[in-house]
Design an enzyme around this catalytic site. Structure first.
Site, PDB file in Angstrom:
ATOM      1  N   ARG A  90      14.800  -1.983   2.711  1.00  0.00           N
ATOM      2  CA  ARG A  90      14.687  -2.689   3.974  1.00  0.00           C
ATOM      3  C   ARG A  90      15.540  -4.013   4.145  1.00  0.00           C
ATOM      4  NH1 ARG A  90       8.847  -1.696   5.222  1.00  0.00           N
ATOM      5  NH2 ARG A  90       8.564   0.301   3.556  1.00  0.00           N
ATOM      6  N   GLY A 124      -4.965  -2.183   0.254  1.00  0.00           N
ATOM      7  CA  GLY A 124      -4.028  -1.150  -0.401  1.00  0.00           C
ATOM      8  C   GLY A 124      -4.186   0.349   0.347  1.00  0.00           C
ATOM      9  N   ARG A 154       5.236   9.885   3.251  1.00  0.00           N
ATOM     10  CA  ARG A 154       6.473   9.727   3.995  1.00  0.00           C
ATOM     11  C   ARG A 154       7.995  10.181   2.989  1.00  0.00           C
ATOM     12  NH1 ARG A 154       6.125   3.740   6.270  1.00  0.00           N
ATOM     13  NH2 ARG A 154       6.403   2.927   4.257  1.00  0.00           N
ATOM     14  N   ARG A 176       0.820  -1.251  -0.074  1.00  0.00           N
ATOM     15  CA  ARG A 176      -0.132   0.056  -0.129  1.00  0.00           C
ATOM     16  C   ARG A 176       0.869   1.364   0.099  1.00  0.00           C
ATOM     17  NH1 ARG A 176      -2.196   0.253   5.986  1.00  0.00           N
ATOM     18  NH2 ARG A 176      -0.628  -0.641   7.253  1.00  0.00           N
ATOM     19  N   ASP A 199       8.282   2.461   9.602  1.00  0.00           N
ATOM     20  CA  ASP A 199       7.044   1.777   9.645  1.00  0.00           C
ATOM     21  C   ASP A 199       6.259   2.063  11.183  1.00  0.00           C
ATOM     22  OD1 ASP A 199       6.758   1.376   6.878  1.00  0.00           O
ATOM     23  OD2 ASP A 199       6.768  -1.051   7.227  1.00  0.00           O
ATOM     24  N   ASP A 255      11.255  -6.822   7.395  1.00  0.00           N
ATOM     25  CA  ASP A 255      10.519  -5.928   6.512  1.00  0.00           C
ATOM     26  C   ASP A 255      10.304  -4.471   7.091  1.00  0.00           C
ATOM     27  OD1 ASP A 255       8.481  -7.413   7.877  1.00  0.00           O
ATOM     28  OD2 ASP A 255       7.227  -6.294   6.819  1.00  0.00           O
ATOM     29  N   ASN A 256      10.522  -4.437   8.282  1.00  0.00           N
ATOM     30  CA  ASN A 256      10.048  -3.208   8.990  1.00  0.00           C
ATOM     31  C   ASN A 256      11.547  -2.270   9.409  1.00  0.00           C
ATOM     32  OD1 ASN A 256       7.638  -3.164   8.507  1.00  0.00           O
ATOM     33  ND2 ASN A 256       7.052  -3.805  10.422  1.00  0.00           N
TER      34      ASN A 256
END
Ligand code: AMP
Ligand code: MG
EC number: 2.7.7.-
Length: 499
Positions: free
Chosen positions: A187, A130, A180, A98, A266, A256-257
């Site tokens: 990542r 999304g 952002r 998303r 995130d 992944d963060n």
């Protein structure tokens, strides 16, 4: 998608370095428009970083642009692919489900990428919608800027754009987009993605991209990839030390963060420590308590091992990849944490026994559970003198945080004895402590109060919090109410992964 020609002003020029990578790294696609978008909050500081013209900020097109309805000239939007470990388990392919990267731009303040989070489905949405809801978008916006104000490495947020479009979560909410901003959004999971598929070529292309774009100094090393891994490891150690020092809990430290640039990335079910409990779980969806405050340094190391394993094909020697982490992470964390804790405690310089004193202090906080932020802020104002009636009076605000006042007095006596070992003028020490111990952090109840107003289309609470949190170490008496302990209504607040 509307054409960009009618923009009222000239926009800084995009250079889109990520889009120059081969197509395997992303899917090019445009954001999905949001009907009748409106501005919920804007960080003028980030607008200045980007060099956005003032006319654009006040133009009705601002909401259209950052909702994803109108492309900026030169923007080449895309969603990136990545994989990752979630809650300790390999989750396979994830990706920007998303988020749309609009592109990157370069100015005299650096290289900035702009990403819209919540701008609709991508090939990586895995069946989800999304979108992002207003509540979580306000939280991400405010916390990004609050962390920047605190001096913690983080992605930034330019604005939140809202719309009345309904979005289904536990209940029906409305859609929003956060714009952002960061030098890059790569990542740990971006590397794990290629390693898990035995695609060494792409792995190397990604590493080369990161080195060339962000860490050119690594090129001079004997093995640039080893140097990059060490750089990530060191920065991650510093980052986690910063989190611990301000009482920040990320809540979803999945690989992944985790940012390859060592930034906080995130913002979901994060929290700031209030009544101190090192075992606090800020994410209601974290049933095992994997991401408690106290676990964060270990989890970051575990995540770095995942990254190190992904780097193996680049390093050639299997035994050196985890060693690169072991030789950098622990020291970076420990040194930064000690430095930050010495500053918080007003210790002019470190002494060999300070590790014990800091450990005892955390044990004392754990036992008596004062509010973490207020404890250090109030401590900052105390005198270092050893006794006297005036001092007992001055200690009162700190003692008020404790049920067991005698325990507080006993710790204060130890603290003063430690201060005496590195003498420092009271005024100078207090000023230094006030600059290290924030008065204002983004407590859950503050975000929640601003969100409740925003749901009624009153965004003044968001903007007021933003203004306050930009300078969290300054007294700002007009915001005294934002430094308060959580009110009774906030005791049941829970934050989950739902966003
Ligand atoms: P997060 O827990 O927010 O870090 O998200 C984990 C993964 O789920 C990422 O790949 C996100 O892009 C994806 N994701 C989370 N929420 C949504 C959503 N509403 N729609 C599409 N993808 C999502
Ligand atoms: Mg994520």
């Amino acid at each position: 998608m509307n054409a960009p020609e009618s923009l009222p002003v000239e926009f800084p020029v995009f250079d889109n370095s990520f889009a120059a990578l081969p197509e395997a790294f992303y899917t090019r696609l445009e954001p999905h428009p949001l009907p009748e978008p409106y501005v919920v909050g804007v960080s003028t500081e980030v607008a200045d970083l980007l060099g956005l013209p003032a006319e654009l900020m006040h133009s009705p097109q601002f909401a259209e642009i950052f909702a994803g309805n109108r492309l900026l000239p030169g923007s080449e939007p895309l969603a990136a692919v990545y994989s990752g470990h979630q809650f300790g388990v390999w989750a396979g392919q994830l990706g920007d489900g998303r988020a749309h990267l609009l592109g990157g731009l370069r100015n005299d303040q650096g290289h900035w990428e702009i990403q819209l989070k919540g701008a609709g489905r991508t090939p990586y949405s895995r069946g989800a919608d999304g979108r992002a809801v207003l509540r979580s978008s306000i939280r991400e916006f405010l916390c990004s800027e609050a962390m920047a104000g605190l001096g913690v490495p983080t992605t930034r947020a330019l604005c939140v754009i809202g719309a009345d479009q309904p979005v289904r979560r536990e209940e029906i909410e409305t859609a929003a987009v956060v714009a952002r901003v960061a030098p890059g959004f790569v990542r740990f999971g971006s590397f794990e993605h290629w390693a898990s598929r035995d695609r060494s070529r792409e792995l190397q292309q990604l590493a080369d991209y990161v080195i060339d774009t962000f860490r050119p100094e690594c090129r001079d090393a004997e093995n640039p990839y080893d140097a990059l891994l060490r750089d990530v490891s060191r920065r991650t150690g510093e980052l986690i030390a910063h989190w611990m020092a301000v009482g920040f809990m990320h809540g979803v430290m999945n690989t992944d963060n985790m940012s390859i640039l060592g930034l906080t990335l995130d913002y979901g079910p994060f929290g700031f420590m209030e009544a101190f409990d090192a075992g606090h779980i800020c994410n209601h969806s974290d049933h095992q308590g994997r991401y408690t405050y106290r676990n964060q340094p270990h989890v970051a190391q575990w995540n770095l091992y995942c990254l190190a394993d992904a780097f193996l094909p680049l390093l050639k020697h299997p035994d050196v990849s985890r060693a690169a982490v072991d030789e950098t992470y622990g020291d970076a964390f420990a040194q930064t944490f000690e430095r930050l804790m010495c500053a918080k405690l007003g210790l002019r310089h470190a002494l060999p026994d300070d590790e014990n004193f800091i450990g005892e202090t955390f044990g004392f906080l754990q036992q008596h559970r004062p509010d973490f932020t207020l404890f250090f802020r109030r401590l900052s104002r105390l005198s270092g003198g050893l006794d006297g009636e005036a001092m007992a009076k001055a200690d009162a605000p700190l003692r008020d945080l404790f049920v067991d006042r005698a325990a507080c007095d006993a710790w204060l006596a130890n603290w003063r004895a430690r201060l005496a070992q590195t003498p420092w003028d009271d005024g100078e020490r207090q000023a230094s402590m006030l600059a290290a111990n924030p008065k204002y952090v983004l407590r859950n109840w503050l975000a929640e109060a601003a969100i409740r107003k925003a749901k009624l289309k009153d965004y003044s609470g968001v903007q007021r919090l933003l203004t306050c949190l930009r300078r969290p170490y300054d007294e700002q008496p007009e915001f005294d109410d934002l430094a308060a302990l959580p009110p009774d209504w906030a005791s049941g607040l829970e934050v989950s992964c739902s966003s």
